[in-house]
Design a protein around this motif. Sequence first.
Motif, PDB file in Angstrom:
ATOM      1  N   LYS A  55       0.828  -1.199   0.000  1.00 41.07           N
ATOM      2  CA  LYS A  55       0.000   0.000   0.000  1.00 41.07           C
ATOM      3  C   LYS A  55       0.866   1.255   0.000  1.00 41.07           C
ATOM      4  O   LYS A  55       0.393   2.321  -0.363  1.00 41.07           O
ATOM      5  CB  LYS A  55      -0.908   0.016   1.242  1.00 41.07           C
ATOM      6  CG  LYS A  55      -1.926  -1.103   1.233  1.00 41.07           C
ATOM      7  CD  LYS A  55      -2.862  -1.008   2.414  1.00 41.07           C
ATOM      8  CE  LYS A  55      -2.172  -1.467   3.671  1.00 41.07           C
ATOM      9  NZ  LYS A  55      -3.035  -1.464   4.844  1.00 41.07           N
ATOM     10  N   LYS A  87      -4.399  -1.042  -8.113  1.00 37.52           N
ATOM     11  CA  LYS A  87      -5.780  -1.401  -7.790  1.00 37.52           C
ATOM     12  C   LYS A  87      -6.290  -0.415  -6.753  1.00 37.52           C
ATOM     13  O   LYS A  87      -5.648  -0.195  -5.731  1.00 37.52           O
ATOM     14  CB  LYS A  87      -5.860  -2.811  -7.229  1.00 37.52           C
ATOM     15  CG  LYS A  87      -5.593  -3.889  -8.234  1.00 37.52           C
ATOM     16  CD  LYS A  87      -5.753  -5.244  -7.606  1.00 37.52           C
ATOM     17  CE  LYS A  87      -5.410  -6.320  -8.603  1.00 37.52           C
ATOM     18  NZ  LYS A  87      -5.486  -7.658  -7.988  1.00 37.52           N
ATOM     19  N   THR A  88      -7.438   0.157  -7.011  1.00 35.88           N
ATOM     20  CA  THR A  88      -8.048   1.082  -6.068  1.00 35.88           C
ATOM     21  C   THR A  88      -9.311   0.431  -5.527  1.00 35.88           C
ATOM     22  O   THR A  88     -10.261   0.201  -6.273  1.00 35.88           O
ATOM     23  CB  THR A  88      -8.382   2.423  -6.743  1.00 35.88           C
ATOM     24  OG1 THR A  88      -7.194   2.949  -7.330  1.00 35.88           O
ATOM     25  CG2 THR A  88      -8.915   3.428  -5.742  1.00 35.88           C
ATOM     26  N   LEU A  89      -9.317   0.132  -4.232  1.00 38.16           N
ATOM     27  CA  LEU A  89     -10.474  -0.460  -3.577  1.00 38.16           C
ATOM     28  C   LEU A  89     -11.253   0.663  -2.900  1.00 38.16           C
ATOM     29  O   LEU A  89     -10.701   1.400  -2.084  1.00 38.16           O
ATOM     30  CB  LEU A  89     -10.025  -1.502  -2.550  1.00 38.16           C
ATOM     31  CG  LEU A  89      -9.076  -2.576  -3.071  1.00 38.16           C
ATOM     32  CD1 LEU A  89      -8.632  -3.478  -1.936  1.00 38.16           C
ATOM     33  CD2 LEU A  89      -9.732  -3.378  -4.166  1.00 38.16           C
ATOM     34  N   ARG A  90     -12.539   0.787  -3.255  1.00 40.98           N
ATOM     35  CA  ARG A  90     -13.349   1.903  -2.743  1.00 40.98           C
ATOM     36  C   ARG A  90     -14.535   1.370  -1.943  1.00 40.98           C
ATOM     37  O   ARG A  90     -15.179   0.403  -2.350  1.00 40.98           O
ATOM     38  CB  ARG A  90     -13.862   2.751  -3.897  1.00 40.98           C
ATOM     39  CG  ARG A  90     -12.768   3.484  -4.619  1.00 40.98           C
ATOM     40  CD  ARG A  90     -13.352   4.463  -5.611  1.00 40.98           C
ATOM     41  NE  ARG A  90     -12.280   5.243  -6.201  1.00 40.98           N
ATOM     42  CZ  ARG A  90     -11.937   5.180  -7.465  1.00 40.98           C
ATOM     43  NH1 ARG A  90     -12.587   4.393  -8.294  1.00 40.98           N
ATOM     44  NH2 ARG A  90     -10.958   5.931  -7.919  1.00 40.98           N
ATOM     45  N   ILE A  91     -14.824   2.063  -0.838  1.00 40.11           N
ATOM     46  CA  ILE A  91     -16.007   1.762  -0.029  1.00 40.11           C
ATOM     47  C   ILE A  91     -16.703   3.090   0.258  1.00 40.11           C
ATOM     48  O   ILE A  91     -16.070   4.038   0.749  1.00 40.11           O
ATOM     49  CB  ILE A  91     -15.646   1.059   1.292  1.00 40.11           C
ATOM     50  CG1 ILE A  91     -15.066  -0.314   1.008  1.00 40.11           C
ATOM     51  CG2 ILE A  91     -16.866   0.968   2.203  1.00 40.11           C
ATOM     52  CD1 ILE A  91     -14.623  -1.051   2.232  1.00 40.11           C
ATOM     53  N   THR A  92     -17.986   3.152  -0.065  1.00 43.63           N
ATOM     54  CA  THR A  92     -18.794   4.336   0.238  1.00 43.63           C
ATOM     55  C   THR A  92     -19.836   3.916   1.263  1.00 43.63           C
ATOM     56  O   THR A  92     -20.547   2.926   1.073  1.00 43.63           O
ATOM     57  CB  THR A  92     -19.487   4.868  -1.035  1.00 43.63           C
ATOM     58  OG1 THR A  92     -18.490   5.121  -2.018  1.00 43.63           O
ATOM     59  CG2 THR A  92     -20.235   6.155  -0.759  1.00 43.63           C
ATOM     60  N   ARG A 107     -16.436   8.417   1.924  1.00 46.81           N
ATOM     61  CA  ARG A 107     -15.807   7.625   0.859  1.00 46.81           C
ATOM     62  C   ARG A 107     -14.394   7.259   1.291  1.00 46.81           C
ATOM     63  O   ARG A 107     -13.566   8.140   1.533  1.00 46.81           O
ATOM     64  CB  ARG A 107     -15.792   8.414  -0.447  1.00 46.81           C
ATOM     65  CG  ARG A 107     -17.182   8.623  -1.012  1.00 46.81           C
ATOM     66  CD  ARG A 107     -17.145   9.408  -2.291  1.00 46.81           C
ATOM     67  NE  ARG A 107     -16.777  10.795  -2.090  1.00 46.81           N
ATOM     68  CZ  ARG A 107     -17.636  11.763  -1.789  1.00 46.81           C
ATOM     69  NH1 ARG A 107     -18.917  11.495  -1.641  1.00 46.81           N
ATOM     70  NH2 ARG A 107     -17.217  12.998  -1.642  1.00 46.81           N
ATOM     71  N   PHE A 108     -14.111   5.956   1.361  1.00 43.09           N
ATOM     72  CA  PHE A 108     -12.789   5.469   1.720  1.00 43.09           C
ATOM     73  C   PHE A 108     -12.199   4.729   0.524  1.00 43.09           C
ATOM     74  O   PHE A 108     -12.927   4.098  -0.241  1.00 43.09           O
ATOM     75  CB  PHE A 108     -12.866   4.490   2.904  1.00 43.09           C
ATOM     76  CG  PHE A 108     -13.446   5.106   4.144  1.00 43.09           C
ATOM     77  CD1 PHE A 108     -12.671   5.912   4.961  1.00 43.09           C
ATOM     78  CD2 PHE A 108     -14.771   4.875   4.491  1.00 43.09           C
ATOM     79  CE1 PHE A 108     -13.193   6.473   6.102  1.00 43.09           C
ATOM     80  CE2 PHE A 108     -15.304   5.442   5.631  1.00 43.09           C
ATOM     81  CZ  PHE A 108     -14.524   6.243   6.441  1.00 43.09           C
ATOM     82  N   GLN A 109     -10.874   4.817   0.401  1.00 41.05           N
ATOM     83  CA  GLN A 109     -10.222   4.039  -0.656  1.00 41.05           C
ATOM     84  C   GLN A 109      -8.850   3.566  -0.187  1.00 41.05           C
ATOM     85  O   GLN A 109      -8.214   4.206   0.643  1.00 41.05           O
ATOM     86  CB  GLN A 109     -10.120   4.831  -1.954  1.00 41.05           C
ATOM     87  CG  GLN A 109      -9.114   5.955  -1.963  1.00 41.05           C
ATOM     88  CD  GLN A 109      -9.040   6.600  -3.341  1.00 41.05           C
ATOM     89  OE1 GLN A 109      -9.859   6.329  -4.205  1.00 41.05           O
ATOM     90  NE2 GLN A 109      -8.066   7.443  -3.535  1.00 41.05           N
ATOM     91  N   MET A 110      -8.449   2.431  -0.728  1.00 45.38           N
ATOM     92  CA  MET A 110      -7.129   1.880  -0.447  1.00 45.38           C
ATOM     93  C   MET A 110      -6.497   1.546  -1.792  1.00 45.38           C
ATOM     94  O   MET A 110      -7.098   0.870  -2.624  1.00 45.38           O
ATOM     95  CB  MET A 110      -7.236   0.619   0.416  1.00 45.38           C
ATOM     96  CG  MET A 110      -5.905  -0.034   0.672  1.00 45.38           C
ATOM     97  SD  MET A 110      -5.936  -1.398   1.872  1.00 45.38           S
ATOM     98  CE  MET A 110      -7.281  -2.380   1.330  1.00 45.38           C
ATOM     99  N   ARG A 111      -5.267   2.026  -2.012  1.00 44.18           N
ATOM    100  CA  ARG A 111      -4.558   1.762  -3.259  1.00 44.18           C
ATOM    101  C   ARG A 111      -3.511   0.684  -3.033  1.00 44.18           C
ATOM    102  O   ARG A 111      -2.728   0.769  -2.097  1.00 44.18           O
ATOM    103  CB  ARG A 111      -3.891   3.032  -3.769  1.00 44.18           C
ATOM    104  CG  ARG A 111      -4.894   4.070  -4.150  1.00 44.18           C
ATOM    105  CD  ARG A 111      -4.236   5.286  -4.697  1.00 44.18           C
ATOM    106  NE  ARG A 111      -5.251   6.244  -5.084  1.00 44.18           N
ATOM    107  CZ  ARG A 111      -5.049   7.245  -5.893  1.00 44.18           C
ATOM    108  NH1 ARG A 111      -3.848   7.438  -6.390  1.00 44.18           N
ATOM    109  NH2 ARG A 111      -6.031   8.060  -6.199  1.00 44.18           N
TER     110      ARG A 111
END
Length: 149
Positions: A55, A87-92, A107-111
């Motif tokens: 990450k 890869k961008t993982l997104r959670i709203t 809005r959260f995201q992890m790359r």
Amino acid sequence: MATAAPVVETVTPAGPAATVATIAPAAGAVAPPPVKKPSYEAQNIHRIRITLTSKNVHNLEKVCADLIKGARDKKLTVRGPVRMPTKTLRITTRRTPCGEGSKTWDRFQMRIHKRVIDLHSPAETVKQITSISIEPGVDVEVTIARNAN
């Protein structure tokens, strides 16, 4: 014991009358000794793919640089680092736990960053190269294929 060298014939086409020349080795000629391969070719050369994921880009690039520096110091064939798509993982999600109030969203995201390094070397050498200190948060996956052709 001297082995007989092969007789070489060359044909030169020049119209209807072709010239044929036969070249035979000199009497008492000895065939040249076989060429010895270097010791590193005597070992099984493997195709090795090292996949690094993290990450944190800074830690990932540092580990890549250390691996490549170690491989080049051992005079290995190195390809990479190949930067794979991030890869961008997104959670709203809604901010309120009960659903009351204004409809606000978080809005959260992890790359996840990924690098691939290919090596052509014996398997024992890879153990020495990958024994470097790996930064926290960097996952290393080593895949070894049998042939390097």
